[in-house]
Design an enzyme around this catalytic site. Structure first.
Site, short mmCIF file in Angstrom:
data_model
loop_
_atom_site.label_atom_id
_atom_site.label_comp_id
_atom_site.label_asym_id
_atom_site.label_seq_id
_atom_site.Cartn_x
_atom_site.Cartn_y
_atom_site.Cartn_z
N ASN A 165 0.85 -1.20 0.00
CA ASN A 165 0.00 0.00 0.00
C ASN A 165 0.88 1.24 0.00
O ASN A 165 2.10 1.14 0.02
CB ASN A 165 -0.97 -0.03 1.19
N ASP A 217 -4.51 -6.42 5.16
CA ASP A 217 -5.52 -7.25 5.83
C ASP A 217 -5.40 -8.71 5.44
O ASP A 217 -5.76 -9.59 6.21
CB ASP A 217 -6.92 -6.73 5.48
N PRO A 228 -2.93 -11.74 10.79
CA PRO A 228 -3.19 -11.49 12.22
C PRO A 228 -3.34 -9.99 12.45
O PRO A 228 -2.68 -9.19 11.77
CB PRO A 228 -1.92 -12.02 12.90
N ASP A 229 -4.20 -9.61 13.38
CA ASP A 229 -4.28 -8.20 13.76
C ASP A 229 -3.23 -7.98 14.86
O ASP A 229 -3.40 -8.44 15.99
CB ASP A 229 -5.69 -7.83 14.24
N ILE A 230 -2.16 -7.29 14.49
CA ILE A 230 -1.01 -7.16 15.40
C ILE A 230 -1.41 -6.39 16.65
O ILE A 230 -1.11 -6.80 17.79
CB ILE A 230 0.16 -6.46 14.68
N PHE A 270 -3.77 3.44 15.27
CA PHE A 270 -4.04 4.50 14.31
C PHE A 270 -5.16 4.02 13.39
O PHE A 270 -5.29 2.82 13.17
CB PHE A 270 -2.80 4.81 13.46
N LYS A 302 -13.90 0.97 16.54
CA LYS A 302 -12.63 0.27 16.26
C LYS A 302 -11.79 0.17 17.52
O LYS A 302 -11.18 -0.86 17.81
CB LYS A 302 -11.86 1.00 15.16
O1 C5P Z 1 -8.50 -2.31 11.30
P1 C5P Z 1 -7.60 -1.24 10.80
O2 C5P Z 1 -6.58 -1.73 9.81
O3 C5P Z 1 -8.32 -0.02 10.30
O4 C5P Z 1 -6.82 -0.78 12.10
C1 C5P Z 1 -5.78 0.11 12.06
C2 C5P Z 1 -4.90 -0.05 13.28
O5 C5P Z 1 -4.68 -1.42 13.57
C3 C5P Z 1 -3.53 0.52 13.06
O6 C5P Z 1 -3.03 0.91 14.31
C4 C5P Z 1 -2.75 -0.66 12.50
O7 C5P Z 1 -1.36 -0.52 12.69
C5 C5P Z 1 -3.33 -1.80 13.31
N1 C5P Z 1 -3.35 -3.07 12.59
C6 C5P Z 1 -2.55 -4.11 13.00
N2 C5P Z 1 -2.59 -5.32 12.36
C7 C5P Z 1 -3.44 -5.51 11.33
C8 C5P Z 1 -4.28 -4.47 10.90
C9 C5P Z 1 -4.21 -3.26 11.55
O8 C5P Z 1 -1.76 -3.92 13.93
N3 C5P Z 1 -3.46 -6.69 10.72
#
Ligand code: C5P
Length: 404
Positions: A209, A279, A307-309, A325, A339
């Site tokens: 991106n 994502d 994974p959502d870190i 963020f 969120k």
């Molecule tokens: O869900 P979204 O991508 O909008 O969320 C944004 C926030 O979540 C940011 O702080 C981003 O760094 C974190 N994030 C993450 N891992 C992901 C997706 C988003 O840490 N897979």
């Protein structure tokens, strides 16, 4: 500008690195400082006072007996309005002079008569730097509360390689900015994610991106300036590492997740997720470059969720203070708040307006349990500084640096 309204007396002593002091004047001015140059006689053999006079737009002083200052007290007058005296380059001779409080020239006298902090950027050959007498003098300066900047290691004017060369002017300015910044995160350990991620399709193609990493790098830098120990986990970006920050470079979201969890593991206090994480990852990535004529049709990509870190770190048994963020295109406050709750973090920072990628400025809105607070539009560096102050205010008193 980070050195706005700061007045710096720049002392230039006799060493070949004096030529870099000319650039240092410009860098200090770019950061907003005013600069008064004072030179030793030896320094004038390397660069003339005219050079510094033209750059600083102020008369340059060398002589203790200069009668341009009416009361003949140049050694007192020149440092009275200074926020700091910076000696760059500082020769072995001048360091010896400082360590012993000698006042046989204007710059030495100025340093002894000062009421402001003194910062010293040594510059000398590696053998001189490791000479026991110089080591003794440097130790004495540290004991006297003088701040040493560098030296750096690398090529030397004499053709040798080693420790002793002066820090580059941008690095000196960076140290000065950090020196003046309130140490709101002293003793804290911070992990920051920044930049985009890259999900491979084959060895030469991938999905990424437009995140530049600028906001995340600015946050890491501001945390460092505030006295934190900072680990930056960066996706692919060409940005230079902020001074004093530990950096791990990663490509994919999975790698970023592993690196972030690893960096958070030993007692992290604050986790700030600024990265624009993909994502999805491609589950059928090819080990060989996909060839049009071999496939015969358009390739079919299969995806799995990454994974959502942030959520993972926030869900750890003893999580750090987590900051996320978000780039929301509509109903910022409501979507941001949901969120924040979904990710289980105390603070979410929403980008106002979707097009911040690659720009040097941004507009942010803070969302926490209390509601929303706009931080306004400013440079990413300035916003990062404001954000650090907000985080510091929320997590409470800084811990003593030696208490950790
Ligand atoms: O869900 P979204 O991508 O909008 O969320 C944004 C926030 O979540 C940011 O702080 C981003 O760094 C974190 N994030 C993450 N891992 C992901 C997706 C988003 O840490 N897979």
């Amino acid at each position: 500008m980070e050195l706005n309204k700061r007045h710096i007396v720049l002392g230039v002593t006799g060493g070949i690195a004096a030529y870099k002091a000319a650039e240092l004047v410009r860098e200090l001015q770019r950061a907003g400082a005013t600069v008064q140059v004072v030179m030793t006689r030896a320094a004038t053999h390397f660069v003339t006072p005219v050079t510094f006079q033209a750059l600083s737009a102020r008369p340059v002083f060398v002589d203790q007996w200069d009668d341009r200052i009416g009361n003949n007290m140049a050694h007192i007058e020149l440092s009275r309005s200074a926020d700091a005296i910076l000696i760059a380059p500082a020769s072995a001779d001048f360091i010896g002079k400082l360590a012993n409080g000698l006042c046989d020239d204007l710059l030495g006298t100025l340093c002894v008569a000062r009421e402001c902090p003194l910062l010293v950027a040594p510059a000398m050959n590696r053998q001189m730097w490791s000479n026991p007498a110089v080591e003794r003098n440097v130790a004495q300066l540290r004991q006297d509360g003088v701040t040493l900047l560098g030296p750096d290691s690398g090529d030397q004017a004499c053709g040798e390689i080693g420790l002793g060369r002066m820090l580059e002017p941008p690095a000196i300015v960076e140290e000065l900015v950090a020196f003046f910044a309130p140490r709101l995160l002293a003793g804290r350990r911070v992990v920051v994610t920044a930049g985009p991620t890259y999900e491979a399709i084959d060895p030469v193609r991938g999905i990424t991106n437009r995140s530049s990493g600028k906001m995340g790098f600015a946050v890491a830098r501001a945390c460092r300036h505030a006295g934190a120990e900072v680990h930056l986990v960066a996706g692919p970006t060409a940005l230079p590492t902020p001074a004093g920050v530990t950096r791990s470079d990663v490509q994919s979201a999975r790698e970023m997740c592993d690196a972030a969890l690893g960096a958070c593991a030993p007692g992290c206090d604050i986790f700030i997720a600024v990265a624009a994480v993909a994502d999805w990852q491609v589950t059928n990535a090819s080990a060989r470059k996909l060839k049009k004529d071999e496939i015969g049709s358009t390739p079919e990509l299969a995806f799995a969720e990454n994974p959502d870190i942030l959520q993972t770190v926030a869900g750890l048994p003893n999580p750090p203070y987590c900051v996320g963020f978000a780039a929301e295109s509509e109903d910022l406050a409501r979507n941001g708040e949901s969120k924040r709750r979904r990710k289980g973090v105390p603070l979410l920072v929403a980008n106002i307006g979707h097009e911040t990628f690659g720009l040097d400025d941004n507009e942010l809105l803070l969302i926490d349990e209390q509601g929303t607070k706009p931080l306004g539009r400013a440079s990413k560096d300035e916003l990062a500084r404001l954000l650090v102050a907000e985080i510091a205010g929320r997590i409470g008193q800084p811990v003593a640096e030696d208490a950790k």
